[in-house]
Design a protein around this motif. Structure first.
Motif, PDB file in Angstrom:
ATOM      1  N   ARG A   1       0.841  -1.192   0.000  1.00 62.15           N
ATOM      2  CA  ARG A   1       0.000   0.000   0.000  1.00 62.15           C
ATOM      3  C   ARG A   1       0.879   1.247   0.000  1.00 62.15           C
ATOM      4  O   ARG A   1       1.895   1.311   0.688  1.00 62.15           O
ATOM      5  CB  ARG A   1      -0.903   0.057   1.236  1.00 62.15           C
ATOM      6  CG  ARG A   1      -1.986  -1.013   1.303  1.00 62.15           C
ATOM      7  CD  ARG A   1      -3.053  -0.792   0.241  1.00 62.15           C
ATOM      8  NE  ARG A   1      -4.159  -1.732   0.387  1.00 62.15           N
ATOM      9  CZ  ARG A   1      -4.159  -2.968  -0.070  1.00 62.15           C
ATOM     10  NH1 ARG A   1      -3.096  -3.437  -0.693  1.00 62.15           N
ATOM     11  NH2 ARG A   1      -5.208  -3.754   0.097  1.00 62.15           N
ATOM     12  N   THR A   2       0.475   2.224  -0.783  1.00 63.19           N
ATOM     13  CA  THR A   2       1.068   3.551  -0.725  1.00 63.19           C
ATOM     14  C   THR A   2       0.062   4.522  -1.326  1.00 63.19           C
ATOM     15  O   THR A   2      -1.017   4.122  -1.787  1.00 63.19           O
ATOM     16  CB  THR A   2       2.416   3.604  -1.467  1.00 63.19           C
ATOM     17  OG1 THR A   2       3.089   4.831  -1.145  1.00 63.19           O
ATOM     18  CG2 THR A   2       2.238   3.505  -2.983  1.00 63.19           C
ATOM     19  N   SER A   3       0.398   5.790  -1.332  1.00 63.16           N
ATOM     20  CA  SER A   3      -0.519   6.794  -1.888  1.00 63.16           C
ATOM     21  C   SER A   3      -0.043   7.222  -3.268  1.00 63.16           C
ATOM     22  O   SER A   3       1.152   7.252  -3.551  1.00 63.16           O
ATOM     23  CB  SER A   3      -0.584   8.018  -0.962  1.00 63.16           C
ATOM     24  OG  SER A   3       0.701   8.592  -0.806  1.00 63.16           O
TER      25      SER A   3
ATOM     26  N   SER B   1      -5.674  12.508  -4.609  1.00 66.95           N
ATOM     27  CA  SER B   1      -4.858  11.324  -4.351  1.00 66.95           C
ATOM     28  C   SER B   1      -5.735  10.137  -3.992  1.00 66.95           C
ATOM     29  O   SER B   1      -6.904  10.285  -3.617  1.00 66.95           O
ATOM     30  CB  SER B   1      -3.856  11.591  -3.224  1.00 66.95           C
ATOM     31  OG  SER B   1      -4.526  11.859  -2.008  1.00 66.95           O
ATOM     32  N   GLY B   2      -5.169   8.941  -4.119  1.00 64.01           N
ATOM     33  CA  GLY B   2      -5.866   7.717  -3.772  1.00 64.01           C
ATOM     34  C   GLY B   2      -4.868   6.694  -3.268  1.00 64.01           C
ATOM     35  O   GLY B   2      -3.693   6.996  -3.030  1.00 64.01           O
ATOM     36  N   SER B   3      -5.317   5.468  -3.128  1.00 63.08           N
ATOM     37  CA  SER B   3      -4.484   4.391  -2.598  1.00 63.08           C
ATOM     38  C   SER B   3      -3.996   3.491  -3.731  1.00 63.08           C
ATOM     39  O   SER B   3      -4.782   3.048  -4.571  1.00 63.08           O
ATOM     40  CB  SER B   3      -5.279   3.572  -1.587  1.00 63.08           C
ATOM     41  OG  SER B   3      -4.515   2.480  -1.121  1.00 63.08           O
ATOM     42  N   ILE B   4      -2.690   3.252  -3.749  1.00 64.17           N
ATOM     43  CA  ILE B   4      -2.083   2.364  -4.737  1.00 64.17           C
ATOM     44  C   ILE B   4      -1.974   0.963  -4.143  1.00 64.17           C
ATOM     45  O   ILE B   4      -1.432   0.778  -3.050  1.00 64.17           O
ATOM     46  CB  ILE B   4      -0.696   2.861  -5.153  1.00 64.17           C
ATOM     47  CG1 ILE B   4      -0.783   4.173  -5.923  1.00 64.17           C
ATOM     48  CG2 ILE B   4       0.036   1.805  -5.995  1.00 64.17           C
ATOM     49  CD1 ILE B   4      -1.372   4.068  -7.306  1.00 64.17           C
TER      50      ILE B   4
ATOM     51  N   THR C   1       0.157  -4.190 -14.114  1.00 61.26           N
ATOM     52  CA  THR C   1      -0.683  -3.064 -13.712  1.00 61.26           C
ATOM     53  C   THR C   1      -0.988  -3.114 -12.219  1.00 61.26           C
ATOM     54  O   THR C   1      -0.997  -4.185 -11.604  1.00 61.26           O
ATOM     55  CB  THR C   1      -2.024  -3.061 -14.479  1.00 61.26           C
ATOM     56  OG1 THR C   1      -2.747  -4.258 -14.170  1.00 61.26           O
ATOM     57  CG2 THR C   1      -1.801  -2.951 -15.981  1.00 61.26           C
ATOM     58  N   VAL C   2      -1.224  -1.924 -11.645  1.00 64.73           N
ATOM     59  CA  VAL C   2      -1.691  -1.803 -10.265  1.00 64.73           C
ATOM     60  C   VAL C   2      -2.960  -0.956 -10.269  1.00 64.73           C
ATOM     61  O   VAL C   2      -3.370  -0.420 -11.308  1.00 64.73           O
ATOM     62  CB  VAL C   2      -0.619  -1.151  -9.364  1.00 64.73           C
ATOM     63  CG1 VAL C   2       0.586  -2.064  -9.215  1.00 64.73           C
ATOM     64  CG2 VAL C   2      -0.205   0.219  -9.896  1.00 64.73           C
ATOM     65  N   ILE C   3      -3.570  -0.814  -9.095  1.00 63.23           N
ATOM     66  CA  ILE C   3      -4.820  -0.068  -8.963  1.00 63.23           C
ATOM     67  C   ILE C   3      -4.589   1.224  -8.185  1.00 63.23           C
ATOM     68  O   ILE C   3      -3.893   1.230  -7.171  1.00 63.23           O
ATOM     69  CB  ILE C   3      -5.889  -0.914  -8.237  1.00 63.23           C
ATOM     70  CG1 ILE C   3      -6.135  -2.225  -8.984  1.00 63.23           C
ATOM     71  CG2 ILE C   3      -7.189  -0.124  -8.088  1.00 63.23           C
ATOM     72  CD1 ILE C   3      -6.648  -2.056 -10.390  1.00 63.23           C
ATOM     73  N   LEU C   4      -5.129   2.306  -8.689  1.00 64.65           N
ATOM     74  CA  LEU C   4      -5.238   3.555  -7.942  1.00 64.65           C
ATOM     75  C   LEU C   4      -6.701   3.669  -7.540  1.00 64.65           C
ATOM     76  O   LEU C   4      -7.566   4.009  -8.348  1.00 64.65           O
ATOM     77  CB  LEU C   4      -4.796   4.754  -8.797  1.00 64.65           C
ATOM     78  CG  LEU C   4      -5.042   6.140  -8.207  1.00 64.65           C
ATOM     79  CD1 LEU C   4      -4.351   6.326  -6.864  1.00 64.65           C
ATOM     80  CD2 LEU C   4      -4.594   7.236  -9.193  1.00 64.65           C
ATOM     81  N   GLY C   5      -6.991   3.337  -6.283  1.00 65.56           N
ATOM     82  CA  GLY C   5      -8.369   3.303  -5.828  1.00 65.56           C
ATOM     83  C   GLY C   5      -8.747   4.529  -5.008  1.00 65.56           C
ATOM     84  O   GLY C   5      -7.895   5.307  -4.575  1.00 65.56           O
TER      85      GLY C   5
ATOM     86  N   SER D   1     -16.261   7.886  -6.553  1.00 66.25           N
ATOM     87  CA  SER D   1     -14.810   7.794  -6.723  1.00 66.25           C
ATOM     88  C   SER D   1     -14.479   6.864  -7.890  1.00 66.25           C
ATOM     89  O   SER D   1     -15.300   6.037  -8.317  1.00 66.25           O
ATOM     90  CB  SER D   1     -14.142   7.284  -5.446  1.00 66.25           C
ATOM     91  OG  SER D   1     -14.549   5.963  -5.160  1.00 66.25           O
ATOM     92  N   TYR D   2     -13.274   7.011  -8.385  1.00 63.56           N
ATOM     93  CA  TYR D   2     -12.788   6.192  -9.500  1.00 63.56           C
ATOM     94  C   TYR D   2     -11.903   5.045  -8.993  1.00 63.56           C
ATOM     95  O   TYR D   2     -11.195   5.181  -7.989  1.00 63.56           O
ATOM     96  CB  TYR D   2     -11.944   7.043 -10.452  1.00 63.56           C
ATOM     97  CG  TYR D   2     -12.733   7.880 -11.415  1.00 63.56           C
ATOM     98  CD1 TYR D   2     -13.227   7.341 -12.595  1.00 63.56           C
ATOM     99  CD2 TYR D   2     -12.952   9.238 -11.169  1.00 63.56           C
ATOM    100  CE1 TYR D   2     -13.935   8.117 -13.500  1.00 63.56           C
ATOM    101  CE2 TYR D   2     -13.655  10.025 -12.061  1.00 63.56           C
ATOM    102  CZ  TYR D   2     -14.143   9.459 -13.230  1.00 63.56           C
ATOM    103  OH  TYR D   2     -14.848  10.242 -14.126  1.00 63.56           O
ATOM    104  N   THR D   3     -11.964   3.962  -9.712  1.00 61.05           N
ATOM    105  CA  THR D   3     -10.966   2.901  -9.603  1.00 61.05           C
ATOM    106  C   THR D   3     -10.182   2.915 -10.913  1.00 61.05           C
ATOM    107  O   THR D   3     -10.749   2.682 -11.981  1.00 61.05           O
ATOM    108  CB  THR D   3     -11.614   1.521  -9.388  1.00 61.05           C
ATOM    109  OG1 THR D   3     -12.339   1.540  -8.152  1.00 61.05           O
ATOM    110  CG2 THR D   3     -10.554   0.426  -9.323  1.00 61.05           C
ATOM    111  N   VAL D   4      -8.901   3.219 -10.804  1.00 62.79           N
ATOM    112  CA  VAL D   4      -8.066   3.439 -11.984  1.00 62.79           C
ATOM    113  C   VAL D   4      -7.055   2.304 -12.112  1.00 62.79           C
ATOM    114  O   VAL D   4      -6.371   1.961 -11.133  1.00 62.79           O
ATOM    115  CB  VAL D   4      -7.318   4.786 -11.884  1.00 62.79           C
ATOM    116  CG1 VAL D   4      -6.481   5.025 -13.141  1.00 62.79           C
ATOM    117  CG2 VAL D   4      -8.300   5.924 -11.663  1.00 62.79           C
TER     118      VAL D   4
END
Length: 284
Positions: free
Chosen positions: A170-172, A181-184, A193-197, A240-243
């Motif tokens: 986990r990181t920002s 900002s969101g959570s990586i 790929t990873v998620i920016l939630g 919110s977006y899930t990227v």
């Protein structure tokens, strides 16, 4: 006696032929210096061939021992080559940091000696440890400066980092040049790929936009490259977006890394955990 005479009679022609041949060859050999030279050259050729034949047999019989000696020599040379390559790698990595002045961040370098990719909890093993200044919570970056993971354990000579391809990571993160900002994190599906939630709906991410660290984590400085927006979708509540973010670091080709430590993180943590702060966070 009779049998001996009969035996001599049966072979006397052959014996006579051999004797005459030997006499003829002897006469021919001594007839001139030229014939002597020819016979000597031919006899040397025959003797050389015989010696060569037996030498080949000896080489064949000792071939296993020679192969073992050769294998030992190859192993020794491979070990020396590995030492030279490791020294060259360390020198090249150290050169990345030569022009960086004193700052709130401390830098070190290491080579990757282990890197898993096919698990849910992937880890990276590095060839440097506490004696080299490596410590827990140091950020791990690829040589191009993109995010890779952070150190979770050290010995004197080695360190283990949690890979970004770890479901516990986990990181920002944020879209570059925005304040949202969101959570990586990694969802365990695609190793590229990873998620920016939990990214605000007002961020409006677009494919190709750069994603960087937000600087809110204890591990990573701000603006470390994570990757680029691949796709984005709003959650069911449209809040919110899930990227999905394509990683900049090539995790499957990771050989060398840069480690970064925030010099102020212990002071900040001590302050956050001080009695003065606890007095203002204590519930009455």
């Amino acid at each position: 006696m009779r049998k001996l005479i009969e035996f001599i009679r049966s072979i006397y022609v052959v014996v006579l032929f051999v004797v005459l041949e030997a006499a003829a060859i002897g006469y021919y050999a001594h007839s001139s210096s030229y014939t002597q030279a020819r016979l000597l050259a031919r006899s040397n050729q025959v003797i050389g061939g015989v010696h060569g034949f037996f030498a080949g047999i000896r080489r064949y019989l000792f071939l296993g021992r020679e192969n073992r000696a050769l294998a030992q020599r190859v192993a020794s040379l491979e070990e020396q080559l590995a030492q030279y390559q490791e020294a060259e790698t360390a020198a090249r990595l150290d050169s990345y940091m030569q022009n960086i002045g004193e700052s709130k961040y401390r830098f070190a370098t290491a080579a990757v000696v282990g890197n898993t990719l096919n698990r849910m909890q992937n880890l990276i093993t590095l060839n440097r440890g506490r004696k080299d200044g490596i410590e827990e919570e140091m950020a791990v970056l690829a040589p191009d400066g993109s995010m890779v993971g952070y150190v979770v354990a050290c010995t004197e000579r080695y360190a283990v980092a949690m890979s970004v391809l770890n479901t516990s990571f986990r990181t920002s993160g944020k879209i570059v040049d925005t304040d949202y900002s969101g959570s990586i994190y990694w969802d365990g599906k695609d190793p590229n790929t990873v998620i920016l939630g939990e990214l605000s709906k007002y961020a409006e991410p677009q494919p190709g936009q750069e994603v960087v660290t937000a600087g809110l984590s204890q591990y990573f400085p701000a603006d470390v490259l994570i990757g680029w927006v691949e796709s984005a979708e709003l959650n069911e509540t449209k809040t919110s977006y899930t990227v999905r973010v394509r990683l900049a670091a090539e995790m499957s080709r990771l050989n060398e890394v840069i480690l970064v430590a925030d010099r102020d993180r212990y002071e900040i943590r001590e302050l956050q955990q001080s009695d003065q702060v606890e007095q203002h966070t204590r519930v009455n």
